[in-house]
Write a protein that holds these residues in place. Structure first.
Motif, PDB file in Angstrom:
ATOM      1  N   ASP A 209     -20.708 -21.268 -29.339  1.00  0.00           N
ATOM      2  CA  ASP A 209     -21.397 -20.662 -28.202  1.00  0.00           C
ATOM      3  C   ASP A 209     -21.903 -21.685 -27.190  1.00  0.00           C
ATOM      4  O   ASP A 209     -22.682 -21.351 -26.307  1.00  0.00           O
ATOM      5  CB  ASP A 209     -22.552 -19.780 -28.689  1.00  0.00           C
ATOM      6  CG  ASP A 209     -23.546 -20.586 -29.511  1.00  0.00           C
ATOM      7  OD1 ASP A 209     -24.579 -20.026 -29.925  1.00  0.00           O
ATOM      8  OD2 ASP A 209     -23.289 -21.787 -29.739  1.00  0.00           O
ATOM      9  N   ALA A 210     -21.447 -22.935 -27.313  1.00  0.00           N
ATOM     10  CA  ALA A 210     -21.810 -23.905 -26.267  1.00  0.00           C
ATOM     11  C   ALA A 210     -21.156 -23.472 -24.960  1.00  0.00           C
ATOM     12  O   ALA A 210     -20.134 -22.795 -24.960  1.00  0.00           O
ATOM     13  CB  ALA A 210     -21.320 -25.297 -26.684  1.00  0.00           C
ATOM     14  N   ARG A 211     -21.759 -23.862 -23.856  1.00  0.00           N
ATOM     15  CA  ARG A 211     -21.272 -23.389 -22.553  1.00  0.00           C
ATOM     16  C   ARG A 211     -20.446 -24.478 -21.870  1.00  0.00           C
ATOM     17  O   ARG A 211     -20.867 -25.635 -21.778  1.00  0.00           O
ATOM     18  CB  ARG A 211     -22.440 -22.994 -21.662  1.00  0.00           C
ATOM     19  CG  ARG A 211     -23.297 -21.891 -22.247  1.00  0.00           C
ATOM     20  CD  ARG A 211     -22.609 -20.548 -22.300  1.00  0.00           C
ATOM     21  NE  ARG A 211     -22.427 -19.968 -20.987  1.00  0.00           N
ATOM     22  CZ  ARG A 211     -21.733 -18.844 -20.746  1.00  0.00           C
ATOM     23  NH1 ARG A 211     -21.151 -18.206 -21.729  1.00  0.00           N
ATOM     24  NH2 ARG A 211     -21.630 -18.368 -19.526  1.00  0.00           N
ATOM     25  N   SER A 213     -18.191 -24.849 -18.237  1.00  0.00           N
ATOM     26  CA  SER A 213     -17.736 -24.248 -16.962  1.00  0.00           C
ATOM     27  C   SER A 213     -18.017 -22.759 -16.927  1.00  0.00           C
ATOM     28  O   SER A 213     -17.129 -21.959 -16.618  1.00  0.00           O
ATOM     29  CB  SER A 213     -16.232 -24.452 -16.738  1.00  0.00           C
ATOM     30  OG  SER A 213     -15.838 -25.729 -17.090  1.00  0.00           O
ATOM     31  N   GLY A 214     -19.198 -22.363 -17.288  1.00  0.00           N
ATOM     32  CA  GLY A 214     -19.595 -20.966 -17.176  1.00  0.00           C
ATOM     33  C   GLY A 214     -18.983 -20.049 -18.232  1.00  0.00           C
ATOM     34  O   GLY A 214     -19.071 -18.833 -18.118  1.00  0.00           O
ATOM     35  N   GLN A 215     -18.336 -20.573 -19.245  1.00  0.00           N
ATOM     36  CA  GLN A 215     -17.853 -19.684 -20.304  1.00  0.00           C
ATOM     37  C   GLN A 215     -18.247 -20.255 -21.665  1.00  0.00           C
ATOM     38  O   GLN A 215     -18.593 -21.415 -21.787  1.00  0.00           O
ATOM     39  CB  GLN A 215     -16.329 -19.482 -20.214  1.00  0.00           C
ATOM     40  CG  GLN A 215     -15.552 -20.765 -20.161  1.00  0.00           C
ATOM     41  CD  GLN A 215     -14.045 -20.571 -20.026  1.00  0.00           C
ATOM     42  OE1 GLN A 215     -13.290 -21.518 -20.005  1.00  0.00           O
ATOM     43  NE2 GLN A 215     -13.593 -19.350 -19.944  1.00  0.00           N
ATOM     44  N   ASP A 216     -18.147 -19.414 -22.685  1.00  0.00           N
ATOM     45  CA  ASP A 216     -18.393 -19.882 -24.041  1.00  0.00           C
ATOM     46  C   ASP A 216     -17.287 -20.847 -24.446  1.00  0.00           C
ATOM     47  O   ASP A 216     -16.123 -20.682 -24.033  1.00  0.00           O
ATOM     48  CB  ASP A 216     -18.412 -18.707 -25.034  1.00  0.00           C
ATOM     49  CG  ASP A 216     -19.779 -18.024 -25.084  1.00  0.00           C
ATOM     50  OD1 ASP A 216     -19.879 -16.948 -25.715  1.00  0.00           O
ATOM     51  OD2 ASP A 216     -20.733 -18.557 -24.494  1.00  0.00           O
ATOM     52  N   TYR A 217     -17.636 -21.785 -25.276  1.00  0.00           N
ATOM     53  CA  TYR A 217     -16.659 -22.783 -25.710  1.00  0.00           C
ATOM     54  C   TYR A 217     -15.446 -22.120 -26.349  1.00  0.00           C
ATOM     55  O   TYR A 217     -14.306 -22.512 -26.097  1.00  0.00           O
ATOM     56  CB  TYR A 217     -17.328 -23.749 -26.696  1.00  0.00           C
ATOM     57  CG  TYR A 217     -16.431 -24.840 -27.210  1.00  0.00           C
ATOM     58  CD1 TYR A 217     -16.160 -24.975 -28.569  1.00  0.00           C
ATOM     59  CD2 TYR A 217     -15.832 -25.745 -26.324  1.00  0.00           C
ATOM     60  CE1 TYR A 217     -15.338 -25.986 -29.036  1.00  0.00           C
ATOM     61  CE2 TYR A 217     -15.005 -26.751 -26.790  1.00  0.00           C
ATOM     62  CZ  TYR A 217     -14.763 -26.863 -28.147  1.00  0.00           C
ATOM     63  OH  TYR A 217     -13.945 -27.847 -28.612  1.00  0.00           O
ATOM     64  N   ASP A 219     -14.065 -19.358 -25.708  1.00  0.00           N
ATOM     65  CA  ASP A 219     -13.170 -18.843 -24.672  1.00  0.00           C
ATOM     66  C   ASP A 219     -12.480 -19.971 -23.932  1.00  0.00           C
ATOM     67  O   ASP A 219     -11.309 -19.865 -23.533  1.00  0.00           O
ATOM     68  CB  ASP A 219     -13.949 -17.973 -23.679  1.00  0.00           C
ATOM     69  CG  ASP A 219     -14.556 -16.769 -24.377  1.00  0.00           C
ATOM     70  OD1 ASP A 219     -15.731 -16.442 -24.100  1.00  0.00           O
ATOM     71  OD2 ASP A 219     -13.860 -16.166 -25.228  1.00  0.00           O
ATOM     72  N   TRP A 220     -13.203 -21.070 -23.735  1.00  0.00           N
ATOM     73  CA  TRP A 220     -12.594 -22.227 -23.080  1.00  0.00           C
ATOM     74  C   TRP A 220     -11.420 -22.745 -23.900  1.00  0.00           C
ATOM     75  O   TRP A 220     -10.374 -23.114 -23.373  1.00  0.00           O
ATOM     76  CB  TRP A 220     -13.660 -23.309 -22.898  1.00  0.00           C
ATOM     77  CG  TRP A 220     -13.170 -24.552 -22.206  1.00  0.00           C
ATOM     78  CD1 TRP A 220     -13.137 -24.790 -20.868  1.00  0.00           C
ATOM     79  CD2 TRP A 220     -12.653 -25.728 -22.831  1.00  0.00           C
ATOM     80  NE1 TRP A 220     -12.630 -26.033 -20.599  1.00  0.00           N
ATOM     81  CE2 TRP A 220     -12.325 -26.644 -21.795  1.00  0.00           C
ATOM     82  CE3 TRP A 220     -12.438 -26.118 -24.155  1.00  0.00           C
ATOM     83  CZ2 TRP A 220     -11.794 -27.913 -22.047  1.00  0.00           C
ATOM     84  CZ3 TRP A 220     -11.910 -27.372 -24.409  1.00  0.00           C
ATOM     85  CH2 TRP A 220     -11.593 -28.256 -23.351  1.00  0.00           C
TER      86      TRP A 220
END
Lengths: 969, 75
Positions: A209-211, A213-217, A219-220
């Motif tokens: 759940d680290a962030r 560029s505005g998304q959760d890791y 998802d990145w």
């Protein structure tokens, strides 16, 4: 039993349960579990016994840094020892067992070692068990049986392995945040390979759940992976470990696979390499820090988040940096009671302090854990302030997490010359960028902040300069070691304690490399991934210097264990060592030949008949050559075709004797030296015409002689008109030797003249023999009248069979290399590797009359060296036993009397030995000091290992027909 | 059998000088050629032979500390 599995969470597939067995007991896990996570979820704490003391041990770490949970997996041919349970993928039907314990891990007789622990500190085998000296073999056997890991399988491996080679523009080692960013930023047309040892990409250093560029890791990761998979020249390789970096940017990688191809090795030649391998967490030291239930804080987080396996219910966290707090908060959220956070620092980060207070978690700042308590599992620990010796507090807990800071996983960086330097702020070593072509980014470069990891990865992937990382984690050095307490283990796998290291320093070991080898610190299958800097800190403290002054021991490949199967790849069975066979190989096999390897050639040693012994076969063959006629396969001889106007000059330079006067259709024997004057090889060279010649060399030196001749042609005498072509495999060759050889050949082909007028000794004739084109050289290795017949290799078998078919009336028998050796020893002929052993000059071997005085040749200038003309040089002579029934021992040393004093001067050695059926006694060739002047004198052939001391007489090395009458007619 | 084989340091073979006299020892220049080497930590020129290929001898300049190939030339 404190591990448990929450009802939800984790990246496991709860719809796919997997049954597995551990130490004979069945358990259930899920698809996505490792053996370690499934054991934790099933409440199994005790996974093994330690190497030396057989102390009970549990799971400590998450990956290849696991020191304790070594298991044997599988049965029979596929059984595999020493696997780390943290790296074993859970599959249906998995059977695993603890190692190094008997009869069981719960009740292990080896635990008695714990009672004699003071007698067996690190390095004890150097100091104890010295008396009586004769008992050492027994001691060694007992010690080896008491120690040790798993059992190697004793059946052949049924699985396949292969090696693939790849050339890539960019190799990214590590698929975490920094590695994915690097691969993503590679130029559009670049061939990219990214490897990671986990089954999924994303690495272990960043929370889901680290962030970014505005998304959760998480998802990145998915978005980055999709972009990479869409690029045709990008290969993503999970479940693969890069184990070594070698010269020329070559990296070895092992990929775990399922199915009959068990592992695949990738040998990758990379133009650029980005190292993004992350960091290993360090444990903190305290008394009995090896009890099951003591674990790394980061590992506990991974088991919780990735596998929904929680290792305990009531937890104490011992830390010297903020990351320990993250573990406490996450476990707390999952339902674990946090009995306390023991912080070695006086103050923690503001955020951490506030959150601890909000969660009601007691903090113990400037405190340390003194020791753990419990029997086979942690039941509590004692905590005390670091500075003051006030009354210690006892905390009850079943899980004790330590967070001692992060050590960059920079091993690969140092494999091929990269250097590591000590960074005071993170109390760890980091790669020095100037020292290696590898570019280290992310945690393995000492950067722990997500934004700078990704920025550094992007820069490295694009080939740009990498920005320096921001320092975000400050680590307090570990508290100084406690005096006189329960064992504090520095290396869990090899049972090396802090006291062992201090003892080594007291005994005078200073350098970290010496202490490592003396105590075996960091030398186990985990290669000390948890150990390095803790060990360095203890060694430094013991010597009163800083850790930076001690440095770390140098990491070497492999990073993690690599199996022999992987290394062998496809080169197993018949493909393991390519065998060179002659055109007559099938015939030899069909006629009961017994083969030996000469280099990579398969050569028949003898042909066994009718239940005779090996020795009887050899004697029969050797006798028959001198009485009737023998046939032997000499196709393995090196052969070289030389053409041009100046071949004779080339030969003059290579050989000690002269060649310009050799006429066409004549052969000459030649000897070659090295530049230091030592005999290299001998052979026969034939002049076919004015500008065509044909050279033979010994089997073993074929490639070496060719290289030598090419060197002369290209470097020493580049203006000569000469062309060389190796033709060893183009010609088959066989020798027909014996007093009846001439009769056999006349019967075989009446039109091919073989009498002395047409084909004199050392002459050559060409024509059709048995209807086959042949070149016949009248040369002899046996000392009998002999004809060496050369044909195209495709026709050699037909020629051989024709000779065999014609041979009956003449008593023809085939003979192998053993009889060949017997015959040449009888004739005193030297052979490279035996008499020409790399120390002998032409004069030593009795061929100084061949040396030309009219020209220079390789090695000539060395022959006038004083040492080479000394009168006591060892010279080639023959030996016969004084008692004709005695054998001369192989490799015997030549002495004057039977050795009685401790030091007996050795005057020579036996080089070749055989029983001579033609003389009915043993004979030998030897190199004896001043041998030629000592003919007739007696010596002793001494072989103390076999307790043989045989009186011998020195004689002429040519035992049979010294004038050579049988050769010439 | 390996593709390339190593051929030692790239040195010039001493030739010429007084006629070869069987009674006189080899001399400094010859001993240097046969036995003595500098063993530098740094650039080093050596000969290699493409044994399993074109059978060409060639010279390689290699850094002995890092094994990086600096240059390749004719022998």
């Amino acid at each position: 039993m404190s591990g448990w599995r929450p009802a939800a969470g984790g990246r496991i597939d709860r719809h796919r349960p997997i049954r597995f067995s551990f130490n004979g007991r069945d358990h259930i896990g899920f698809e996505g579990d490792t053996l370690a996570s499934a054991l934790i979820a099933n409440g199994v704490d005790l996974v093994g016994r330690s190497f030396k003391y057989h102390r009970p041990r549990g799971i400590v770490a998450y990956g290849s840094d696991e020191p304790n949970a070594l298991v044997q997996v599988g049965n029979g041919a596929r059984s595999e020892p020493n696997l780390k349970a943290t790296q074993v993928r859970l599959v249906p039907g998995l059977v695993a067992r603890s190692q190094n314990c008997w009869p069981s891990v719960r009740f292990d007789l080896g635990a008695v070692n714990g009672f004699i622990a003071p007698l067996i500190p690190a390095g004890f085998y150097y100091k104890m068990f010295k008396w009586p000296a004769a008992a050492w073999p027994l001691y060694e056997k007992l010690i080896r049986n008491a120690a040790g890991m798993g059992r190697a399988p004793s059946l052949p491996d049924p699985d396949r392995y292969e090696t693939v080679h790849r050339h890539v523009d960019l190799l990214v080692i590590g698929g975490g945040a920094a590695g994915l960013a690097a691969a993503d930023a590679a130029p559009p047309s670049a061939r990219v390979l990214l490897v990671d040892d986990q089954p999924d990409l994303g690495g272990l250093g960043t929370a889901a759940d680290a962030r970014v560029s505005g998304q959760d890791y998480v998802d990145w990761i998915r978005a980055t992976q999709e972009r990479l998979q869409a690029r045709p020249d990008v290969t993503l390789l999970p479940r693969a470990t890069a184990y070594g970096h070698y010269d020329g940017n070559l990296v070895g990688i092992v990929e775990e696979r399922a199915g009959t191809m068990r592992q695949r090795r990738w040998m990758v030649h990379a133009d650029r390499i980005v190292l993004a391998t992350g960091a290993f967490e360090r444990p903190l030291l305290f008394g009995d820090n090896d009890r099951p239930g003591v674990m790394l804080a980061g590992a506990a987080r991974h088991y919780l988040h990735r596998h929904a396996a929680v290792p305990g219910r009531r937890c104490v966290v011992f830390t010297n940096n903020d990351s320990g707090y993250d573990a406490a908060f996450e476990l707390h959220r999952a339902g674990v009671e946090i009995a306390g956070i023991v912080d070695a620092r006086a103050g923690a980060g503001e955020d951490a302090t506030r959150r601890a207070a909000a969660a009601g978690i007691p903090r113990f700042p400037a405190h340390r854990v003194l020791r753990s308590h419990g029997r086979r599992r942690v039941a509590g620990c004692t905590v005390q302030p670091i500075d003051a010796a006030t009354r210690p507090v006892r905390l009850a807990c079943d899980l004790l997490l330590t967070a001692g800071g992060w050590t960059p996983a920079a091993q690969l960086f140092a494999h091929a010359g990269g250097r590591l330097r000590y960074d005071e702020e993170i109390a760890a070593v980091v790669p020095d960028p100037a020292s290696s072509p590898l570019v280290a980014v992310g945690a393995c470069a000492g950067a722990f902040d997500l934004a700078s990891c990704i920025a550094a990865g992007r820069a490295a992937g694009a080939g740009e300069a990498v920005p320096a990382p921001a320092v975000t984690i400050v680590v307090e050095p570990s508290p100084a070691p406690l005096p006189r307490t329960a064992k504090q283990f520095v290396d869990l796998q090899n049972d090396v304690t802090e006291a062992d290291l201090r003892l080594a320093v007291r005994e005078g070991y200073r350098s970290v490399e010496h202490v490592k080898r003396y105590t075996t610190l960091g030398m186990g299958t985990d290669q000390g991934k948890l150990v390095g800097l803790n060990g360095v800190a203890v060694i430094a403290a013991a010597q009163g210097v800083t850790p930076a002054a001690i440095g770390t021991s140098r990491p070497r490949p492999p990073f993690a264990p690599v199996t022999f199967g992987t290394m062998a790849g496809g080169f197993v069975g018949l493909a393991a060592a390519p065998a060179r066979t002659t055109p007559m190989h099938g015939w030899h096999q069909a006629h009961s030949a017994f083969f030996a390897n000469v280099g990579s050639w398969r050569r028949p040693q003898f042909y066994r008949r009718n239940g005779e012994t090996d020795v009887a076969a050899v004697n029969r063959e050797a006798l028959n050559v001198r009485r009737n006629v023998g046939l032997t396969d000499v196709s393995t001889l090196g052969k070289i075709d030389l053409q041009g106007a100046h071949v004779a000059q080339l030969l003059d330079h290579a050989y000690v004797n002269g060649w310009a006067t050799l006429k066409p259709y004549r052969c000459r024997y030649g000897v070659m030296l090295r530049e230091d004057g030592i005999v290299l090889d001998d052979g026969t060279t034939t002049r076919l015409s004015d500008d065509r010649w044909f050279m033979t060399t010994t089997t073993g030196n074929a490639e070496r002689v060719l290289a030598n001749l090419e060197r002369i042609r290209q470097i020493d005498l580049p203006d000569l008109d000469v062309t060389l072509t190796p033709v060893t495999e183009q010609w088959g060759a066989m020798a027909v030797a014996g007093p009846r050889a001439i009769d056999l050949l006349r019967a075989l082909s009446p039109d091919f003249p073989v009498d002395t007028a047409a084909l004199p000794f050392m002459g050559m004739a060409e024509g059709r023999l048995a209807g086959i084109e042949a070149r016949v050289l009248r040369v002899s290795f046996s000392g009998e009248r002999a004809y060496e017949i050369y044909t195209r290799s495709g026709e050699a078998l037909a020629m051989w069979q024709a000779i065999v078919a014609a041979g009956g009336p003449f008593g023809l028998m085939p003979y192998g290399t053993e009889a060949m050796m017997t015959l040449r020893i009888e004739k005193g002929l030297f052979v490279p590797g035996f008499e020409a052993d790399g120390r002998t000059t032409p004069d030593d071997l009795g061929v100084s009359r061949m040396l030309s005085t009219k020209k220079d040749f390789i090695g000539r200038r060395s022959l006038t060296r004083a040492a080479f003309t000394a009168p006591d040089r060892r010279q080639l002579v023959g030996l016969m036993p004084v008692d004709p029934t005695q054998a001369i021992p192989r490799g015997a040393q030549i002495v004057r009397e039977v050795p009685s004093a401790p030091l007996t001067p050795i005057e020579g050695n036996v080089t070749s030995v055989t029983f001579s059926p033609n003389l009915d006694r043993w004979i030998a060739l030897a190199l004896v000091a001043g041998g030629r002047a000592a003919v007739g004198e007696r010596r002793i052939a001494a072989s103390p290992l076999t307790n043989e001391f045989v009186p011998v007489t020195i004689c002429n090395p040519i035992f049979i027909d010294p004038e050579g009458a049988r050769l010439r007619d | 059998m390996a593709e390339f084989s190593y051929g030692g340091a790239d040195l010039i073979r001493p030739v010429g000088g007084p006629p070869l006299d069987p009674a006189s020892p080899p001399g400094e220049a010859w001993d240097d050629f046969v036995y003595r080497r500098d063993n530098a930590a740094g650039a080093h020129t050596e000969l290699w032979f493409h044994a399993a290929g074109c059978r060409r001898w060639f010279a390689v300049r290699r850094d002995t500390r890092t094994n990086v190939i600096l240059a390749e030339t004719e022998a």
